[in-house]
Write a protein that holds these residues in place. Structure first.
Motif, PDB file in Angstrom:
ATOM      1  N   TYR A  51       9.965   7.946  22.770  1.00 31.00           N
ATOM      2  CA  TYR A  51       9.533   9.351  22.710  1.00 31.00           C
ATOM      3  C   TYR A  51      10.570  10.226  22.010  1.00 31.00           C
ATOM      4  CZ  TYR A  51       5.685   8.344  25.965  1.00 31.00           C
ATOM      5  OH  TYR A  51       4.554   7.861  26.548  1.00 31.00           O
ATOM      6  N   HIS A  52      11.836   9.928  22.259  1.00 31.24           N
ATOM      7  CA  HIS A  52      12.898  10.696  21.604  1.00 31.24           C
ATOM      8  C   HIS A  52      12.862  10.525  20.079  1.00 31.24           C
ATOM      9  CE1 HIS A  52      15.698  11.168  25.355  1.00 31.24           C
ATOM     10  NE2 HIS A  52      14.808  12.135  25.250  1.00 31.24           N
ATOM     11  N   GLN A  53      12.598   9.288  19.623  1.00 24.46           N
ATOM     12  CA  GLN A  53      12.542   9.055  18.184  1.00 24.46           C
ATOM     13  C   GLN A  53      11.319   9.728  17.552  1.00 24.46           C
ATOM     14  OE1 GLN A  53      15.128   8.003  16.778  1.00 24.46           O
ATOM     15  NE2 GLN A  53      16.075   7.476  18.743  1.00 24.46           N
ATOM     16  N   TYR A  54      10.178   9.741  18.308  1.00 25.30           N
ATOM     17  CA  TYR A  54       9.019  10.497  17.835  1.00 25.30           C
ATOM     18  C   TYR A  54       9.400  11.976  17.641  1.00 25.30           C
ATOM     19  CZ  TYR A  54       5.270   6.993  18.409  1.00 25.30           C
ATOM     20  OH  TYR A  54       4.448   5.925  18.267  1.00 25.30           O
ATOM     21  N   THR A  55      10.075  12.518  18.657  1.00 24.70           N
ATOM     22  CA  THR A  55      10.490  13.924  18.598  1.00 24.70           C
ATOM     23  C   THR A  55      11.358  14.173  17.372  1.00 24.70           C
ATOM     24  OG1 THR A  55      10.504  14.000  21.029  1.00 24.70           O
ATOM     25  CG2 THR A  55      11.618  15.785  19.874  1.00 24.70           C
ATOM     26  N   ALA A 113       9.070  13.052  27.373  1.00 29.20           N
ATOM     27  CA  ALA A 113      10.392  12.485  27.695  1.00 29.20           C
ATOM     28  C   ALA A 113      11.017  13.222  28.877  1.00 29.20           C
ATOM     29  CB  ALA A 113      11.306  12.567  26.466  1.00 29.20           C
ATOM     30  N   SER A 114      10.814  14.525  28.971  1.00 24.38           N
ATOM     31  CA  SER A 114      11.356  15.319  30.081  1.00 24.38           C
ATOM     32  C   SER A 114      10.810  14.838  31.417  1.00 24.38           C
ATOM     33  CB  SER A 114      11.011  16.804  29.893  1.00 24.38           C
ATOM     34  OG  SER A 114      11.577  17.297  28.705  1.00 24.38           O
ATOM     35  N   ILE A 115       9.522  14.495  31.447  1.00 21.27           N
ATOM     36  CA  ILE A 115       8.886  14.010  32.684  1.00 21.27           C
ATOM     37  C   ILE A 115       9.518  12.683  33.119  1.00 21.27           C
ATOM     38  CG2 ILE A 115       6.724  13.181  33.681  1.00 21.27           C
ATOM     39  CD1 ILE A 115       5.298  15.170  31.745  1.00 21.27           C
ATOM     40  N   LEU A 116       9.739  11.791  32.157  1.00 24.53           N
ATOM     41  CA  LEU A 116      10.341  10.489  32.476  1.00 24.53           C
ATOM     42  C   LEU A 116      11.775  10.647  32.998  1.00 24.53           C
ATOM     43  CD1 LEU A 116       9.152   8.274  29.452  1.00 24.53           C
ATOM     44  CD2 LEU A 116       8.193   8.359  31.756  1.00 24.53           C
ATOM     45  N   ARG A 162      -3.572   9.663  13.753  1.00 23.34           N
ATOM     46  CA  ARG A 162      -4.213   8.576  14.488  1.00 23.34           C
ATOM     47  C   ARG A 162      -3.396   8.146  15.689  1.00 23.34           C
ATOM     48  NH1 ARG A 162      -3.311   3.335  14.362  1.00 23.34           N
ATOM     49  NH2 ARG A 162      -2.087   3.422  12.428  1.00 23.34           N
ATOM     50  N   ILE A 163      -2.078   7.905  15.465  1.00 27.16           N
ATOM     51  CA  ILE A 163      -1.230   7.412  16.564  1.00 27.16           C
ATOM     52  C   ILE A 163      -1.028   8.486  17.621  1.00 27.16           C
ATOM     53  CG2 ILE A 163       1.112   6.642  17.108  1.00 27.16           C
ATOM     54  CD1 ILE A 163       1.087   5.149  14.421  1.00 27.16           C
ATOM     55  N   THR A 164      -0.817   9.725  17.176  1.00 22.91           N
ATOM     56  CA  THR A 164      -0.655  10.817  18.144  1.00 22.91           C
ATOM     57  C   THR A 164      -1.918  10.998  18.961  1.00 22.91           C
ATOM     58  OG1 THR A 164       0.831  11.922  16.593  1.00 22.91           O
ATOM     59  CG2 THR A 164      -0.007  13.249  18.400  1.00 22.91           C
ATOM     60  N   ALA A 205       6.328  17.513  17.914  1.00 23.23           N
ATOM     61  CA  ALA A 205       7.667  17.120  18.374  1.00 23.23           C
ATOM     62  C   ALA A 205       7.884  17.552  19.820  1.00 23.23           C
ATOM     63  CB  ALA A 205       8.740  17.733  17.471  1.00 23.23           C
ATOM     64  N   ILE A 206       7.480  18.784  20.177  1.00 22.68           N
ATOM     65  CA  ILE A 206       7.652  19.282  21.545  1.00 22.68           C
ATOM     66  C   ILE A 206       6.762  18.525  22.524  1.00 22.68           C
ATOM     67  CG2 ILE A 206       7.280  21.312  23.026  1.00 22.68           C
ATOM     68  CD1 ILE A 206       8.295  23.050  20.738  1.00 22.68           C
ATOM     69  N   TYR A 207       5.569  18.072  22.044  1.00 21.25           N
ATOM     70  CA  TYR A 207       4.689  17.265  22.896  1.00 21.25           C
ATOM     71  C   TYR A 207       5.424  16.006  23.371  1.00 21.25           C
ATOM     72  CZ  TYR A 207       1.174  13.687  23.929  1.00 21.25           C
ATOM     73  OH  TYR A 207       0.470  12.661  24.517  1.00 21.25           O
ATOM     74  N   TYR A 208       6.074  15.296  22.448  1.00 20.39           N
ATOM     75  CA  TYR A 208       6.793  14.074  22.823  1.00 20.39           C
ATOM     76  C   TYR A 208       8.060  14.400  23.617  1.00 20.39           C
ATOM     77  CZ  TYR A 208       3.759  11.118  20.016  1.00 20.39           C
ATOM     78  OH  TYR A 208       2.686  10.434  19.524  1.00 20.39           O
TER      79      TYR A 208
END
Length: 721
Positions: A63-67, A86-89, A265-267, A79-82
């Motif tokens: 998730y960090h790399q997506y961001t 990550a914040s939840i995890l 697509r991936i998002t 970016a903020i979505y991912y």
């Protein structure tokens, strides 16, 4: 912005770990080469492995790399979505590197919003959580961008030079390339074109070698711009043509469509999976026997409200962050302004201290030679000139003393002493010393002293004397054919503390109400006419006000034009309730037997040597001269003297150090410090070194002789007592 990846992951078995490592290596290459679609697909593979193995740390890193990737592409919303996922995890995970990288990404988000100082703070927190080399290098790079934004080019260049020679095992070449590009940009802004070309070409060479397509484009853009500003249009056109070809190959429409389609697509898949999981969980709860339909509705409503609140809180938080960043910036500006004001005040203080100190040496020659000439029976027509010269020298001396006193007060270098003294003697000495001035004005000077005041008090007699010298001297200046009273009364006495009332009043010209508002300000004397008629510096009352402040006391004034003035204040002092009343005996100058005394003069100034020697010879005192502190120590060991006159400021060892050395082998000989006291000098330090007394240069001859007599004939004085 070109940011670099940090590789950190955990796996349940060796094969999975190796597989994920290869995927992250692929992702790193694709990201650097701007192959966004392939980079996203690589991260998607890593995310699926993490979910299958229930590896929370690996999923967090993905998730960090997506961001990171979407921030680089300018898609802040995704970016903020991912980042939120990550914040939840992170909430239920103990993972210091993950938290460090999370803070780093938040710093980048704040930077894109323009919150520079908030971003710097987050980077500092990130650095404390992890010492990972790659993360540290990326922090250095982001700091450099922030420093460039706020105009702190010195720190930015320092960070970037460190990155050019970095030893990062994952992104050495990419970091060096981006660092060179930013250095080129800074050099261009500073109009250092040669340096800008060097860094741009270095970046271009590295980017072409490793196929960093975006950096190749930016390097060509930079070189075209630099040569354009230099007027080298031929070179500028060459790089501009390169730029056109690069744009066609990197940013063609098909490529952009493919990357956008892959990202969407991936998002979309990730968001759909998330919704499906939440739906399944909701159905599971709905089927529970203990859940009613009303509970489900309420839960849905509750979730809706929470979502709305979350959005509201997010927006409020953004406003708060921007406000805090603005406040932080303004505070920094205020701190800089404060530091600048303090520096200016210190410069003024040091300048005035140096000037007043340096003036004392030539003034000593003026006052000393004037005194000697007056003692040598000059012709009548010469006496007038010499008296005028003496008056001018005394006036200048008082002015210099006032300036130095104000300077010391402003610099907080004055502290009240706490020594035993007799208040009645202090006030009587002030009245006696100014009696001649009163006689010249045909004015009676009266001391009204309360006999109930204890004999022995604890305080600072020197500063109290200065207060009354200024107040009484000021009253006499503006009073002719009148009366000046000095009043001291006991208001209250409790055990070892007393509260005293003091007043100096006159029936002179008085002060108007408008003039009273500014009378205690520096160089204020009411009006230009008063200044011209009565003279003076206008610093006396300023000194009084400042000195009383050291005793936590405040000066008050009552006055009426044509009816005189009254200055009054209260002061708290300690007293010795058990002290016995003593009968004091003092010797006048006429009673001292100066003839036959032998004194050592320690002085490095040749003119001062001659003047001091002549003044001693007038009293039939013989003397030797030491040119510095070392000579003084040797001569004090080899000869017998009745006293030593010690200059404090000399080349080599100071007068204080020479005094300490002499005290090691002679504790009895009187040592009198003769010095032009500067801002940094302290009377306490002179006494601690072993001096018996201090006479400030230039001095009045009568004070000079009195101090010598008192210290040499101290035993005789004590014997009389």
């Amino acid at each position: 912005m070109f940011l670099c990846t940090i590789l950190s992951y955990g796996q349940n078995d060796v094969s999975s770990t190796s597989k994920v490592q290869l995927i992250f290596d692929e992702f790193l290459i694709y990201r650097h080469q701007n192959q966004v679609d392939k980079a996203i697909e690589a991260l998607d593979k890593a995310a699926k492995i993490a979910e299958n193995n229930e590896d929370v740390k690996l999923l967090l890193d993905t998730y960090h790399q997506y961001t990171r990737l979407f921030l680089e592409e300018g898609d802040t919303e995704t970016a903020i979505y991912y980042w939120d996922r990550a914040s939840i995890l992170l909430k239920d995970l103990s993972y210091s590197f993950g938290q460090a990288f999370h803070n780093y990404l938040e710093a980048e988000v704040r930077f894109t919003e323009g919150n520079n100082f908030q971003s710097l703070k987050l980077l500092e927190e990130s650095r404390k959580l992890s010492n990972n080399r790659n993360l540290g290098n990326n922090i250095l790079l982001l700091e450099a961008y922030i420093y460039s934004n706020i105009g702190n080019y010195e720190d930015a260049v320092k960070n970037l030079h460190a990155l050019i020679v970095n030893s990062d095992d994952k992104e050495r070449a990419f970091l060096a390339t981006t660092a060179n590009l930013q250095l080129a940009k800074i050099s261009l802004e500073l109009e250092d074109f040669e340096e800008a070309i060097i860094h741009s070409k270095a970046a271009l060479e590295l980017a072409e070698k490793h196929s960093y397509h975006k950096n190749i484009k930016y390097a060509n853009e930079m070189l075209s711009m630099i040569y354009e500003k230099m007027g080298n249009h031929e070179e500028s056109l060459l790089y501009y043509k390169n730029l056109g070809q690069i744009k066609d190959s990197i940013f063609n429409i098909d490529k952009i469509k493919l990357e956008t389609k892959t990202a969407d697509r991936i998002t979309s898949e990730h968001k759909t999976n998330t919704i499906n999981k939440l739906t399944a969980k909701n159905e599971e709860l709905s089927e529970s026997k203990n859940r009613s339909e009303i509970t489900a509705i309420l839960t849905s409503a509750f979730l809706t409200i929470i979502s709305l609140l979350a959005v509201s809180l997010f927006r409020n938080n953004q406003i708060k962050l921007k406000t805090n960043d603005l406040l932080y910036t303004k505070n920094k500006e205020l701190e800089l302004a404060r530091d600048s004001a303090v520096s200016a005040m210190e410069a003024k203080t040091n300048f005035l201290s140096t000037v007043t100190h340096e003036l004392r040496t030539p003034l000593y020659a003026v006052t000393g030679l004037t005194h000697l000439l007056l003692e040598e029976d000059p012709a009548e027509h010469q006496k007038e000139h010499l008296k005028s010269l003496k008056f001018s020298g005394d006036y200048l001396l008082n002015f210099i003393n006032d300036i130095l006193q104000i300077n010391k007060i402003d610099a907080d270098k004055l502290e009240p002493l706490k020594i035993e003294f007799k208040l009645q003697k202090v006030l009587a000495d002030v009245v006696d010393s100014l009696q001649q001035n009163a006689n010249e004005k045909n004015t009676s000077l009266i001391l009204d002293y309360d006999s109930k005041i204890p004999q022995q008090l604890l305080g600072d007699p020197i500063k109290i004397s200065q207060i009354f010298m200024n107040l009484v001297g000021n009253a006499l200046k503006f009073t002719k054919d009148g009366k000046v009273e000095v009043i001291a009364k006991l208001l209250k006495k409790e055990e070892d503390e007393v509260k005293l009332y003091f007043e100096v009043k006159d029936n002179g010209i008085g002060i108007s109400e408008d003039q009273q508002k500014n009378i205690f300000e520096s160089f204020e004397q009411g009006s230009v006419q008063i200044n011209r008629e009565y003279g003076g510096t206008g610093l006396g009352l300023t000194i009084v006000k400042s000195l009383l402040g050291l005793f936590n006391s405040k000066i008050n004034l009552e006055s009426e034009i044509g009816h005189g003035s009254s200055f009054f204040f209260e002061m708290d002092l300690k007293c010795d309730a058990n002290a016995l009343n003593e009968v004091s005996f003092e010797l006048d100058i006429q009673e001292f037997e100066f003839k036959g005394l032998h004194i050592l003069i320690v002085e490095d100034n040749k003119i001062n040597q001659v003047i001091t020697k002549k003044m001693l010879t007038k009293k039939e005192i013989t003397c030797d001269i030491a040119n510095n502190g070392n000579e003084a120590i040797d001569m004090a060991k080899a000869n017998t003297y009745n006293a030593i006159l010690m200059d404090i400021h000399m080349p080599g060892i100071s007068g204080e150090e020479a005094t300490r050395q002499i005290r090691k082998f002679d504790m009895e000989i009187p040592i009198i410090a003769l010095t032009a006291i500067s801002l940094d000098d302290s009377l306490d330090s002179f006494y601690e070194a072993g001096c018996n007394d201090v006479v400030t240069k230039p001095f009045k001859p009568e004070v000079f002789y009195q101090k010598i007599g008192e210290n040499i004939f101290k035993n005789k004085l004590e014997g009389l007592v």
